[in-house]
Design a protein around this motif. Structure first.
Motif, short mmCIF file in Angstrom:
data_model
loop_
_atom_site.label_atom_id
_atom_site.label_comp_id
_atom_site.label_asym_id
_atom_site.label_seq_id
_atom_site.Cartn_x
_atom_site.Cartn_y
_atom_site.Cartn_z
N LYS A 7 0.83 -1.21 0.00
CA LYS A 7 0.00 0.00 0.00
C LYS A 7 0.86 1.25 0.00
CE LYS A 7 -4.18 -1.78 2.10
NZ LYS A 7 -5.16 -1.60 3.16
N VAL A 59 -5.77 4.50 -6.30
CA VAL A 59 -6.64 4.61 -5.12
C VAL A 59 -7.62 3.45 -5.09
CG1 VAL A 59 -8.45 5.99 -4.04
CG2 VAL A 59 -6.36 7.08 -4.85
N TRP A 60 -8.19 3.09 -6.22
CA TRP A 60 -9.11 1.95 -6.28
C TRP A 60 -8.40 0.67 -5.85
CZ3 TRP A 60 -8.70 -2.28 -9.63
CH2 TRP A 60 -9.76 -3.17 -9.56
N ARG A 61 -7.19 0.48 -6.37
CA ARG A 61 -6.43 -0.73 -6.03
C ARG A 61 -6.03 -0.72 -4.56
NH1 ARG A 61 -0.92 -2.53 -9.01
NH2 ARG A 61 -0.54 -4.34 -7.70
N TRP A 62 -5.71 0.45 -4.03
CA TRP A 62 -5.33 0.58 -2.63
C TRP A 62 -6.50 0.23 -1.71
CZ3 TRP A 62 -6.64 4.48 1.12
CH2 TRP A 62 -5.84 4.45 2.25
N LYS A 63 -7.71 0.65 -2.10
CA LYS A 63 -8.89 0.35 -1.28
C LYS A 63 -9.27 -1.12 -1.34
CE LYS A 63 -11.12 4.81 -1.16
NZ LYS A 63 -12.34 5.57 -1.45
N THR A 64 -9.01 -1.78 -2.46
CA THR A 64 -9.42 -3.18 -2.59
C THR A 64 -8.41 -4.15 -1.98
OG1 THR A 64 -8.42 -3.34 -4.79
CG2 THR A 64 -10.77 -2.77 -4.66
N GLN A 65 -7.23 -3.69 -1.61
CA GLN A 65 -6.24 -4.59 -1.00
C GLN A 65 -6.55 -4.84 0.44
OE1 GLN A 65 -2.29 -3.14 -1.66
NE2 GLN A 65 -2.19 -4.10 -3.65
#
Length: 65
Positions: A7, A59-65
């Motif tokens: 992240k 940001v999308w990928r960070w939230k889904t991790q």
């Protein structure tokens, strides 16, 4: 000690992309010189647009991790 995670690396790349894009926009060295009336500014705007899309993706990928 600060632990590096996926992240933090993802957010670091986003910040680096914004600084690189800002430096390219301000830089006198361009793919298309700013003297050319419309195309000169369009390549700067396109660079900022691509970085904006990358930020949204990050940001999308960070939230889904």
């Amino acid at each position: 000690m600060i632990q590096k995670t996926k992240k933090s690396a993802l957010l670091l790349t986003t910040v680096a992309a914004w600084f690189t894009s800002a430096a390219y926009t301000v830089s006198p060295i361009d793919l298309i010189p700013d003297i050319v009336p419309i195309l000169g500014q369009l390549d700067d705007v396109f660079g900022m647009f691509v970085v904006g899309l990358f930020t949204i993706y990050a940001v999308w990928r960070w939230k889904t991790q």
